[in-house]
Motif scaffolding. Structure first.
Motif, PDB file in Angstrom:
ATOM      1  N   GLY A  16      15.621 -10.255  -4.972  1.00 29.50           N
ATOM      2  CA  GLY A  16      14.345 -10.521  -5.500  1.00 29.50           C
ATOM      3  C   GLY A  16      14.340 -11.954  -5.874  1.00 29.50           C
ATOM      4  N   VAL A  49       3.269  -7.860 -12.628  1.00 27.23           N
ATOM      5  CA  VAL A  49       3.985  -8.170 -11.382  1.00 27.23           C
ATOM      6  C   VAL A  49       3.701  -7.380 -10.392  1.00 27.23           C
ATOM      7  CG1 VAL A  49       6.227  -8.956 -10.616  1.00 27.23           C
ATOM      8  CG2 VAL A  49       5.653  -9.433 -12.780  1.00 27.23           C
ATOM      9  N   SER A  50       3.148  -7.791  -8.947  1.00 24.07           N
ATOM     10  CA  SER A  50       3.226  -6.945  -8.095  1.00 24.07           C
ATOM     11  C   SER A  50       3.695  -7.460  -6.890  1.00 24.07           C
ATOM     12  CB  SER A  50       1.833  -6.442  -7.926  1.00 24.07           C
ATOM     13  OG  SER A  50       0.980  -7.439  -7.760  1.00 24.07           O
ATOM     14  N   SER A  51       3.524  -6.757  -5.751  1.00 20.12           N
ATOM     15  CA  SER A  51       4.119  -7.170  -4.394  1.00 20.12           C
ATOM     16  C   SER A  51       3.028  -6.526  -3.304  1.00 20.12           C
ATOM     17  CB  SER A  51       5.241  -6.897  -4.234  1.00 20.12           C
ATOM     18  OG  SER A  51       5.913  -7.342  -2.743  1.00 20.12           O
ATOM     19  N   TYR A  54       4.771 -12.090  -3.899  1.00 16.34           N
ATOM     20  CA  TYR A  54       4.851 -11.697  -5.048  1.00 16.34           C
ATOM     21  C   TYR A  54       3.618 -12.201  -5.749  1.00 16.34           C
ATOM     22  CZ  TYR A  54       9.853 -10.707  -4.019  1.00 16.34           C
ATOM     23  OH  TYR A  54      10.929 -10.062  -3.469  1.00 16.34           O
ATOM     24  N   GLN A 110       7.970 -11.947   2.088  1.00 15.08           N
ATOM     25  CA  GLN A 110       7.505 -11.137   1.052  1.00 15.08           C
ATOM     26  C   GLN A 110       6.574 -11.865  -0.089  1.00 15.08           C
ATOM     27  OE1 GLN A 110       8.184  -7.819   0.979  1.00 15.08           O
ATOM     28  NE2 GLN A 110       9.988  -7.841   2.273  1.00 15.08           N
ATOM     29  N   THR A 169      11.136  -5.904 -13.628  1.00 14.05           N
ATOM     30  CA  THR A 169      11.050  -7.108 -14.139  1.00 14.05           C
ATOM     31  C   THR A 169      12.027  -7.115 -15.281  1.00 14.05           C
ATOM     32  OG1 THR A 169       9.152  -6.609 -15.459  1.00 14.05           O
ATOM     33  CG2 THR A 169       9.062  -7.925 -13.419  1.00 14.05           C
ATOM     34  N   THR A 226       9.349  -4.416  -7.706  1.00  8.79           N
ATOM     35  CA  THR A 226       8.907  -5.339  -8.932  1.00  8.79           C
ATOM     36  C   THR A 226       9.491  -5.133 -10.127  1.00  8.79           C
ATOM     37  OG1 THR A 226       7.119  -3.692  -8.750  1.00  8.79           O
ATOM     38  CG2 THR A 226       6.669  -5.648  -7.584  1.00  8.79           C
ATOM     39  N   ILE A 282      12.602 -10.634 -10.981  1.00  8.89           N
ATOM     40  CA  ILE A 282      11.822  -9.527 -10.161  1.00  8.89           C
ATOM     41  C   ILE A 282      12.622  -9.097  -9.404  1.00  8.89           C
ATOM     42  CG2 ILE A 282       9.787  -8.814  -9.078  1.00  8.89           C
ATOM     43  CD1 ILE A 282       8.498 -11.576 -10.386  1.00  8.89           C
TER      44      ILE A 282
END
Length: 654
Positions: A114, A150-152, A186, A184, A160, A158, A173
């Motif tokens: 990450g 926090v997202s993807s 984020y 990716q 954290t 994600t 992350i």
């Protein structure tokens, strides 16, 4: 202007360091159980933060020299950030609400788990000085970062971990058990408290602490007063730069660049004016700032400490009789002895109050040094309880000495401590060598109990108000406690404020109490009088008064008073003075002592003194080696003779 205590910063640094050490364990995690790869486009998603942790932050300056700029035909192989997009809004309270969308290209690396992102919360302040600041003081502006969702959109993990380290708020992350690869995306949301300062926003778009290159940086900002591009500008290293493009579309200010470290400077509504929080650099000068008004207070506390020490010192003065002379009765009134007051010490020709030689250091100093035990052994030998047999040395080795326990027919009554002393030395045997005593831990412990019994006897005789060793220890213990409290107070005040001077009087008080602890034991008037009389008795050995006794009983006086001469460190002058009475020089005539045997020949007085000195030295060495409670004291011996921007920071992958 309110100043944040430095202890907060210190605690934050300590906790961050500990968490960082814990976080290093993730770098050595076991092989991943799963892997996620993606080339999806940027989208929108939702994430949740979890428990705090930490990572090891890279050195961006070093990385910038080793990572080349992105090349178009190698873009798919080199780890880089293809797009760093920021949507931000200045809130009415001066906070900055931001959402970052980071298109991270992990390239050909398939071992990463990450990314991490960190934002500074401590900003050196070099702009306008605030009212009340001293010219030599330096300050940091303190902000706070509140991490949000926090997202993807591409499905990267994600989870954290949030931590602080070296004035940075750090967000990590990813999942240590899952690897990611390819492209990716984020999405990171956060709020920076008190981002606006003095009617303006200085925002570092990315900072410079990135471990990978960033190809494109875009900012979309709401809440400014800019109406045209000329109402805002970019700076790099404190100077204006044209390495960014600025445009204004209604309420939206847009910035585009590919240069790390670019700062945007733009005005905001004057009504948005949060009160900044500053933290002073803690220096020695600031910690002990005598101009802050604490000097008079510190002076008053020092004077109070001096009075307390003086009072403790006066409390420890010996008592004397108010009248009636040295032979006043037990009902005579007593008073504290005046400073420098001395009692008369006329010569005495016999031991005052028939005091035994081993107890003289107890009444004089309140201690039992090795010489007291030596004198007590010789006194027991003089009175027929012990015989000393010299065992000459072989091959240049020191003489050994055999102590033989005797049981005289007309035995002089022994005190409890004398009986305990003989039992400690002989341990049930009839003969004991000094070499054996030297190696015996059991004898050492027993001698410690003998010393304690002798001090108890000095109190029972009415010479001290309480055990002198206990009085010293109690006062010294108080001094140590006060000193430690003062040191702790000094650390707290010096680290967290400018009031360090106020702790110095407390330390001085503790040190002063330690200094007067030696005089803490209080002699009774009886004990003070006895000390004066002992001074007069010592003159018998040191001032030539002994010749007056020669006509009475020369040989008896020499041997009977020899233990006292040991305590007064006057053995050689004492024996030589009597050796010359009959016209001899003390080197030829035999000097036979029944309790001290030297094999083969009789000893002259001088030879006897030298031999006895050797024995006494060996005896004290043996007792010191065996005793864990031996104390050393006086009382005689024996010898033969700028500005700050919000945002910024950096990040990387892990």
């Amino acid at each position: 202007m309110r100043t944040v205590p430095t202890l907060r910063r210190v605690a934050r640094s300590i906790v961050g360091t500990l968490l960082a050490l814990t976080g290093l364990g993730f770098l050595g995690a076991p092989p991943a159980r799963a892997s996620i790869g993606s080339d999806a486009s940027v989208g929108v998603g939702v994430g949740v933060t979890s428990a705090p942790g930490a990572i090891r932050l890279p050195d961006a300056n070093q990385l910038s020299r080793t990572i080349p700029p992105p090349i178009a035909d190698l873009a798919s192989a080199i780890e880089q950030i293809d797009l760093f997009a920021i949507d931000a809004e200045i809130l009415p309270n001066g906070d900055l609400k931001s959402t970052e969308e980071i298109l991270w290209n992990f390239g050909s690396d398939t071992t990463k788990h990450g990314i991490f992102r960190y934002i500074p919360t401590v900003h050196p302040w070099t702009r306008d000085r605030q009212p009340g600041w001293k010219s030599w003081e330096k300050f940091d502006r303190i902000t706070a970062v509140r991490w949000g969702a926090v997202s993807s959109p591409t499905g990267a993990p994600t989870a954290t971990d949030i931590s602080t380290k070296d004035g940075q708020s750090v967000l990590r992350i990813g999942d240590a058990d899952i690897t990611v690869s390819g492209r990716q995306t984020y999405r990171i949301s956060y709020v920076i408290d008190r981002a606006v300062v003095a009617g303006a926003l200085r925002l570092s778009l990315t900072g410079t602490g990135w471990v990978v290159p960033i190809r494109t940086i875009e900012l979309r900002l709401l809440g400014t007063t800019a109406r045209t591009a000329a109402d805002a500008h970019c700076e790099l290293n404190g100077a204006r730069t044209d390495l960014c493009g600025i445009s204004v579309d209604g309420p939206v200010l847009r910035v585009r660049t590919n240069k790390l470290g670019v700062e945007l400077v733009v005005g905001v509504d004057p009504s948005i004016n949060p009160k900044p929080v500053f933290e002073a650099h803690q220096t020695f000068r600031r910690a002990f700032d005598w101009t802050s008004g604490q000097l008079p207070i510190a002076g008053g506390l020092t004077a109070a400490a001096a009075l307390i020490v003086a009072r403790i010192g006066r409390h420890g003065r010996d008592l004397v009789y108010s009248g009636g002379g040295p032979f006043a009765g037990p009902d005579a009134k007593q008073r504290a002895r005046g400073r420098g007051e001395r009692l008369a010490s006329p010569v005495e020709f016999s031991p005052p109050d028939n005091i035994r030689p081993g107890l003289i250091p107890a009444v004089r100093d309140g201690k039992i040094p090795p010489v007291a035990l030596s004198a007590m052994l010789l006194d027991l030998a003089v009175h027929g309880h012990v015989r000393i047999d010299v065992e000459p040395a072989k091959k240049a080795v020191d003489n050994d000495y055999a102590l033989v326990r005797l049981h005289p027919a007309e035995e002089q009554p022994l005190t409890a401590y004398e009986t305990a002393f003989l039992n400690a030395i002989f341990s049930g045997a009839e003969t004991k060598r000094l070499s054996e005593i030297r190696k015996s831990a059991t004898t050492g412990k027993a001698l410690g109990r003998v010393k304690s019994a002798m001090l108890v006897e000095s109190v029972a005789q009415g010479w001290w108000k309480s055990r002198p060793d206990h009085a010293r220890a109690k006062t010294a213990g108080l001094g140590v406690v006060v000193t430690v409290i003062g040191m702790i107070l000094l650390f707290v005040l010096a680290v967290a404020s400018s009031l360090g001077l106020l702790a110095l009087p407390v330390i001085a008080l503790g040190v002063g109490i330690l200094a007067v602890s030696r005089s803490a034991p209080i002699r009774t008037a009886k004990g003070t009088t006895l000390v004066a009389r002992l001074d007069g008795f010592e003159l018998l050995f040191s001032a030539g008064e002994g010749e007056r006794l020669a006509v009475l009983d020369r040989r008896g006086i020499v041997t009977d008073y020899l233990p006292y001469a040991v305590v007064f460190n006057q053995v050689k002058p004492w024996v030589k003075r009597f050796a010359g009475i009959d016209g001899g020089d003390g080197t030829t005539s035999a000097f036979d002592v029944p309790w001290y045997r030297y094999p083969g020949v009789g000893l002259s007085p001088i030879a006897f003194v030298d031999s006895l000195a050797s024995f006494n030295s060996s005896l004290q060495t043996s007792m010191e080696a065996s005793s864990s409670a031996t104390s050393k004291s006086s009382g005689g011996g024996f010898s033969g003779g700028g500005g700050s921007s919000s945002g910024g920071g950096g990040g990387g992958s892990w």
